[in-house]
Design a protein around this motif. Structure first.
Motif, PDB file in Angstrom:
ATOM      1  N   PRO A 107     -23.030  -2.939 -50.818  1.00 55.78           N
ATOM      2  CA  PRO A 107     -24.266  -3.635 -51.187  1.00 55.78           C
ATOM      3  C   PRO A 107     -24.270  -5.122 -50.851  1.00 55.78           C
ATOM      4  CG  PRO A 107     -23.682  -2.065 -52.893  1.00 55.78           C
ATOM      5  CD  PRO A 107     -22.537  -2.073 -51.920  1.00 55.78           C
ATOM      6  N   LEU A 108     -23.146  -5.801 -51.014  1.00 59.85           N
ATOM      7  CA  LEU A 108     -23.111  -7.234 -50.706  1.00 59.85           C
ATOM      8  C   LEU A 108     -23.419  -7.478 -49.228  1.00 59.85           C
ATOM      9  CD1 LEU A 108     -22.582 -10.209 -51.303  1.00 59.85           C
ATOM     10  CD2 LEU A 108     -20.120  -9.748 -51.033  1.00 59.85           C
ATOM     11  N   VAL A 109     -22.876  -6.663 -48.352  1.00 61.87           N
ATOM     12  CA  VAL A 109     -23.128  -6.832 -46.917  1.00 61.87           C
ATOM     13  C   VAL A 109     -24.619  -6.658 -46.615  1.00 61.87           C
ATOM     14  CG1 VAL A 109     -22.654  -5.907 -44.618  1.00 61.87           C
ATOM     15  CG2 VAL A 109     -20.800  -6.140 -46.277  1.00 61.87           C
ATOM     16  N   VAL A 110     -25.242  -5.635 -47.203  1.00 53.28           N
ATOM     17  CA  VAL A 110     -26.669  -5.404 -46.977  1.00 53.28           C
ATOM     18  C   VAL A 110     -27.488  -6.582 -47.511  1.00 53.28           C
ATOM     19  CG1 VAL A 110     -28.627  -3.893 -47.483  1.00 53.28           C
ATOM     20  CG2 VAL A 110     -26.364  -2.913 -47.025  1.00 53.28           C
ATOM     21  N   ALA A 111     -27.115  -7.099 -48.685  1.00 50.27           N
ATOM     22  CA  ALA A 111     -27.821  -8.250 -49.250  1.00 50.27           C
ATOM     23  C   ALA A 111     -27.715  -9.459 -48.336  1.00 50.27           C
ATOM     24  CB  ALA A 111     -27.270  -8.579 -50.637  1.00 50.27           C
ATOM     25  N   GLU A 112     -26.548  -9.679 -47.743  1.00 47.01           N
ATOM     26  CA  GLU A 112     -26.377 -10.809 -46.829  1.00 47.01           C
ATOM     27  C   GLU A 112     -27.168 -10.605 -45.544  1.00 47.01           C
ATOM     28  OE1 GLU A 112     -21.897 -12.345 -48.018  1.00 47.01           O
ATOM     29  OE2 GLU A 112     -22.127 -10.753 -46.522  1.00 47.01           O
ATOM     30  N   GLN A 113     -27.150  -9.389 -45.019  1.00 52.36           N
ATOM     31  CA  GLN A 113     -27.887  -9.117 -43.787  1.00 52.36           C
ATOM     32  C   GLN A 113     -29.382  -9.353 -43.981  1.00 52.36           C
ATOM     33  OE1 GLN A 113     -26.650  -5.070 -43.153  1.00 52.36           O
ATOM     34  NE2 GLN A 113     -24.993  -5.638 -41.735  1.00 52.36           N
ATOM     35  N   PHE A 114     -29.927  -8.817 -45.068  1.00 53.47           N
ATOM     36  CA  PHE A 114     -31.366  -8.932 -45.260  1.00 53.47           C
ATOM     37  C   PHE A 114     -31.768 -10.290 -45.829  1.00 53.47           C
ATOM     38  CE2 PHE A 114     -31.177  -4.664 -43.988  1.00 53.47           C
ATOM     39  CZ  PHE A 114     -32.441  -4.357 -43.525  1.00 53.47           C
ATOM     40  N   GLY A 115     -30.844 -10.977 -46.494  1.00 49.89           N
ATOM     41  CA  GLY A 115     -31.107 -12.365 -46.841  1.00 49.89           C
ATOM     42  C   GLY A 115     -31.215 -13.216 -45.590  1.00 49.89           C
ATOM     43  N   THR A 116     -30.378 -12.915 -44.604  1.00 44.51           N
ATOM     44  CA  THR A 116     -30.449 -13.627 -43.320  1.00 44.51           C
ATOM     45  C   THR A 116     -31.765 -13.336 -42.615  1.00 44.51           C
ATOM     46  OG1 THR A 116     -28.036 -13.533 -43.086  1.00 44.51           O
ATOM     47  CG2 THR A 116     -29.315 -13.955 -41.091  1.00 44.51           C
ATOM     48  N   LEU A 117     -32.165 -12.066 -42.603  1.00 46.89           N
ATOM     49  CA  LEU A 117     -33.442 -11.710 -41.977  1.00 46.89           C
ATOM     50  C   LEU A 117     -34.612 -12.397 -42.674  1.00 46.89           C
ATOM     51  CD1 LEU A 117     -32.814  -7.897 -41.377  1.00 46.89           C
ATOM     52  CD2 LEU A 117     -33.139  -9.640 -39.608  1.00 46.89           C
ATOM     53  N   GLU A 118     -34.564 -12.458 -43.993  1.00 45.64           N
ATOM     54  CA  GLU A 118     -35.627 -13.121 -44.743  1.00 45.64           C
ATOM     55  C   GLU A 118     -35.681 -14.606 -44.401  1.00 45.64           C
ATOM     56  OE1 GLU A 118     -38.868 -13.514 -47.297  1.00 45.64           O
ATOM     57  OE2 GLU A 118     -37.913 -11.675 -46.577  1.00 45.64           O
ATOM     58  N   ALA A 119     -34.516 -15.218 -44.156  1.00 46.06           N
ATOM     59  CA  ALA A 119     -34.502 -16.626 -43.756  1.00 46.06           C
ATOM     60  C   ALA A 119     -35.070 -16.816 -42.350  1.00 46.06           C
ATOM     61  CB  ALA A 119     -33.069 -17.169 -43.825  1.00 46.06           C
ATOM     62  N   LEU A 120     -34.858 -15.818 -41.489  1.00 46.73           N
ATOM     63  CA  LEU A 120     -35.380 -15.892 -40.120  1.00 46.73           C
ATOM     64  C   LEU A 120     -36.877 -15.627 -40.063  1.00 46.73           C
ATOM     65  CD1 LEU A 120     -32.544 -13.945 -38.242  1.00 46.73           C
ATOM     66  CD2 LEU A 120     -33.086 -16.379 -37.987  1.00 46.73           C
ATOM     67  N   TYR A 175     -18.650  -9.713 -60.746  1.00 45.32           N
ATOM     68  CA  TYR A 175     -19.269 -10.313 -59.565  1.00 45.32           C
ATOM     69  C   TYR A 175     -20.139 -11.525 -59.907  1.00 45.32           C
ATOM     70  CZ  TYR A 175     -18.011  -5.922 -57.187  1.00 45.32           C
ATOM     71  OH  TYR A 175     -17.338  -4.851 -56.669  1.00 45.32           O
ATOM     72  N   THR A 176     -20.034 -12.023 -61.130  1.00 52.53           N
ATOM     73  CA  THR A 176     -20.934 -13.103 -61.539  1.00 52.53           C
ATOM     74  C   THR A 176     -20.779 -14.356 -60.673  1.00 52.53           C
ATOM     75  OG1 THR A 176     -21.740 -14.349 -63.452  1.00 52.53           O
ATOM     76  CG2 THR A 176     -19.355 -14.109 -63.247  1.00 52.53           C
ATOM     77  N   ARG A 177     -19.622 -14.550 -60.044  1.00 48.32           N
ATOM     78  CA  ARG A 177     -19.396 -15.730 -59.202  1.00 48.32           C
ATOM     79  C   ARG A 177     -19.403 -15.369 -57.715  1.00 48.32           C
ATOM     80  NH1 ARG A 177     -14.628 -19.391 -61.595  1.00 48.32           N
ATOM     81  NH2 ARG A 177     -15.608 -20.844 -60.117  1.00 48.32           N
ATOM     82  N   VAL A 178     -19.896 -14.165 -57.421  1.00 46.97           N
ATOM     83  CA  VAL A 178     -20.046 -13.730 -56.027  1.00 46.97           C
ATOM     84  C   VAL A 178     -21.523 -13.835 -55.670  1.00 46.97           C
ATOM     85  CG1 VAL A 178     -19.748 -11.839 -54.379  1.00 46.97           C
ATOM     86  CG2 VAL A 178     -18.104 -12.148 -56.251  1.00 46.97           C
ATOM     87  N   HIS A 179     -21.838 -14.510 -54.583  1.00 49.30           N
ATOM     88  CA  HIS A 179     -23.226 -14.766 -54.226  1.00 49.30           C
ATOM     89  C   HIS A 179     -23.523 -14.293 -52.804  1.00 49.30           C
ATOM     90  CE1 HIS A 179     -23.195 -17.282 -57.783  1.00 49.30           C
ATOM     91  NE2 HIS A 179     -22.155 -17.933 -57.282  1.00 49.30           N
ATOM     92  N   ALA A 180     -24.658 -13.637 -52.649  1.00 49.84           N
ATOM     93  CA  ALA A 180     -25.138 -13.254 -51.317  1.00 49.84           C
ATOM     94  C   ALA A 180     -25.821 -14.460 -50.692  1.00 49.84           C
ATOM     95  CB  ALA A 180     -26.111 -12.082 -51.416  1.00 49.84           C
ATOM     96  N   VAL A 181     -25.335 -14.864 -49.542  1.00 49.14           N
ATOM     97  CA  VAL A 181     -25.871 -16.042 -48.846  1.00 49.14           C
ATOM     98  C   VAL A 181     -26.265 -15.634 -47.433  1.00 49.14           C
ATOM     99  CG1 VAL A 181     -25.350 -18.373 -48.034  1.00 49.14           C
ATOM    100  CG2 VAL A 181     -24.406 -17.585 -50.221  1.00 49.14           C
ATOM    101  N   PRO A 182     -27.506 -15.962 -47.019  1.00 50.94           N
ATOM    102  CA  PRO A 182     -28.547 -16.725 -47.718  1.00 50.94           C
ATOM    103  C   PRO A 182     -29.066 -15.993 -48.956  1.00 50.94           C
ATOM    104  CG  PRO A 182     -28.974 -16.653 -45.340  1.00 50.94           C
ATOM    105  CD  PRO A 182     -27.891 -15.654 -45.620  1.00 50.94           C
ATOM    106  N   GLY A 183     -29.443 -16.796 -49.963  1.00 51.69           N
ATOM    107  CA  GLY A 183     -29.958 -16.218 -51.182  1.00 51.69           C
ATOM    108  C   GLY A 183     -30.290 -17.264 -52.216  1.00 51.69           C
ATOM    109  N   PRO A 184     -30.640 -16.830 -53.434  1.00 49.23           N
ATOM    110  CA  PRO A 184     -31.118 -17.744 -54.477  1.00 49.23           C
ATOM    111  C   PRO A 184     -30.124 -18.831 -54.869  1.00 49.23           C
ATOM    112  CG  PRO A 184     -31.632 -15.474 -55.040  1.00 49.23           C
ATOM    113  CD  PRO A 184     -30.737 -15.423 -53.845  1.00 49.23           C
ATOM    114  N   ILE A 185     -28.820 -18.597 -54.686  1.00 47.74           N
ATOM    115  CA  ILE A 185     -27.828 -19.584 -55.095  1.00 47.74           C
ATOM    116  C   ILE A 185     -28.034 -20.920 -54.379  1.00 47.74           C
ATOM    117  CG2 ILE A 185     -26.178 -18.848 -53.324  1.00 47.74           C
ATOM    118  CD1 ILE A 185     -25.362 -20.170 -56.859  1.00 47.74           C
ATOM    119  N   GLN A 186     -28.703 -20.886 -53.240  1.00 48.24           N
ATOM    120  CA  GLN A 186     -28.907 -22.117 -52.465  1.00 48.24           C
ATOM    121  C   GLN A 186     -30.022 -22.986 -53.027  1.00 48.24           C
ATOM    122  OE1 GLN A 186     -29.227 -19.637 -48.935  1.00 48.24           O
ATOM    123  NE2 GLN A 186     -27.652 -20.870 -47.954  1.00 48.24           N
TER     124      GLN A 186
END
Length: 372
Positions: A107-120, A175-186
């Motif tokens: 799931p983390l990989v998918v979140a990062e991939q689609f967070g990147t797409l959302e940024a693009l 996973y509370t300190r694991v963040h999908a980037v790009p994502g809300p943590i930024q």
């Protein structure tokens, strides 16, 4: 657009589409980047790019690509890569996965991939999730090496993925300190370009399992009518019956995938769709290959059992002249109550695939016609 407003379609949002012209509901596209016999994956992916541009020009609402593996006739094994390319080739149309087969991935990989797409491509990315492997058992084992059967874990995987997308694991979670980037943590930059949101999550299915899960989670639902037509109405009824309003969706929203092919005359349409039927026979009998030519499909010696399969397959494909396809899609939308129709077309030659979507758009008087 003006014709949508006049039709009372509303303005749409991240999930709900806007219909145009004479379409009964929003129309969208599902593409598999099919590779025909004698052609290459490069040609197939170029055709996918051309089709995305056509879909945007003609007012189709969204353009999805589907994850499949170890299938010579399908070049869409990596939706995020294709979508990243399409994001740079289009401007407005929604882009998404129809879907990412979540059990094949962390799931983390998918979140990062689609967070990147959302940024693009901010505000126009959909994340459709399926629980099937999108392939055969041996390939599934290669994809999930050393892991348990992901289909059994699908609900928990969906929950974990959504938490990564929203960055809201509880304090006690590992996973509370694991963040999908790009994502809300930024966060956001005052006075700068707004940070990307997060893509809406859709659940995909061909049975009642994902229909019920989507309903209970208050998520939009996409049903694969094009290869499980007998289950369409029961699954949609179940989805609507158990639906619980959520922060992302107040009331149910369901689209159905439907095989559709339009040609100038009925005979040519039949020749083209027969290639898809033969391709599916070969897939289901463990002989996947490139999409055959219409000539090969016409001269193929179907066994009685294969002929029965072809007849059942074609009964669920909406094909013929543009007017006949329009009438068939109208009837299907009315019969199922679907909120959106997502058209998918398997043809040997890219030109026929592109022409079919253009003809369907013309039949519904969608915007962007060549004469405009």
């Amino acid at each position: 657009m003006a014709d949508a407003a006049a039709a009372g379609a509303g303005s749409g949002d991240d999930i709900r589409g806007v219909r145009h012209g004479r379409a009964p509901v929003p129309l969208s596209v599902l593409d598999l980047a099919t590779v025909g016999s004698g052609l290459t994956a490069t040609e197939a992916l170029r055709a996918t790019t051309a089709l995305a541009r056509l879909a945007e020009r003609r007012g189709y609402h969204r353009f999805w690509v589907a994850e499949h593996h170890s299938m010579p006739g399908v070049a869409s094994s990596s939706p995020p890569v294709i979508l990243g390319h399409l994001a740079g080739q289009t401007e407005r149309i929604r882009l998404g996965s129809g879907g990412v087969m979540l059990p094949n991935h962390q799931p983390l990989v998918v979140a990062e991939q689609f967070g990147t797409l959302e940024a693009l491509a901010p505000g126009r990315v959909d994340l459709g999730l399926g629980r099937a492997p999108g392939t055969d058992g041996a390939t599934m084992a290669a994809l999930r090496r050393g892991r348990a059967d992901g289909a059994e874990e699908f609900p928990s995987q969906v929950s974990e993925l959504i938490r990564f997308l929203d960055d809201d694991f509880p304090d006690a979670h590992p996973y509370t300190r694991v963040h999908a980037v790009p994502g809300p943590i930024q966060g956001t930059v005052p006075g700068g370009v707004p940070s990307p949101g997060r893509p809406p999550v859709w659940l995909l299915g061909s049975s009642g399992f994902s229909a019920e899960l989507a309903g209970r989670l208050g998520l939009p639902f996409a049903f694969a009518h094009h290869f499980s037509a007998v289950n369409t109405i029961p699954a949609l009824d179940l989805y609507r019956r158990v639906f619980r309003p959520s922060e992302v969706l107040e009331r149910p929203y369901a689209l159905i995938g439907v095989s559709a092919f339009a040609a100038e005359d009925e005979r040519e349409a039949h020749r083209q769709v027969l290639t898809g039927a033969l391709s599916m026979i070969r897939l289901r009998t463990g002989r996947p290959g490139l999409i055959p030519t219409p000539e090969e499909a016409e001269t193929y010696a179907f066994s009685p059992m294969e002929r029965e399969f072809v007849d059942e397959w074609l009964a669920n494909v909406v094909y013929g002249t543009p007017d006949a396809v329009r009438e068939g899609l109208d009837a299907l939308a009315k019969r199922t109550g679907a909120d959106e129709l997502m058209l998918t077309t398997t043809a040997h030659t890219p030109a026929f695939r592109l022409a079919s979507y253009e003809l369907i758009a013309d039949a519904y008087a969608l915007p962007g016609a060549a004469a405009e």
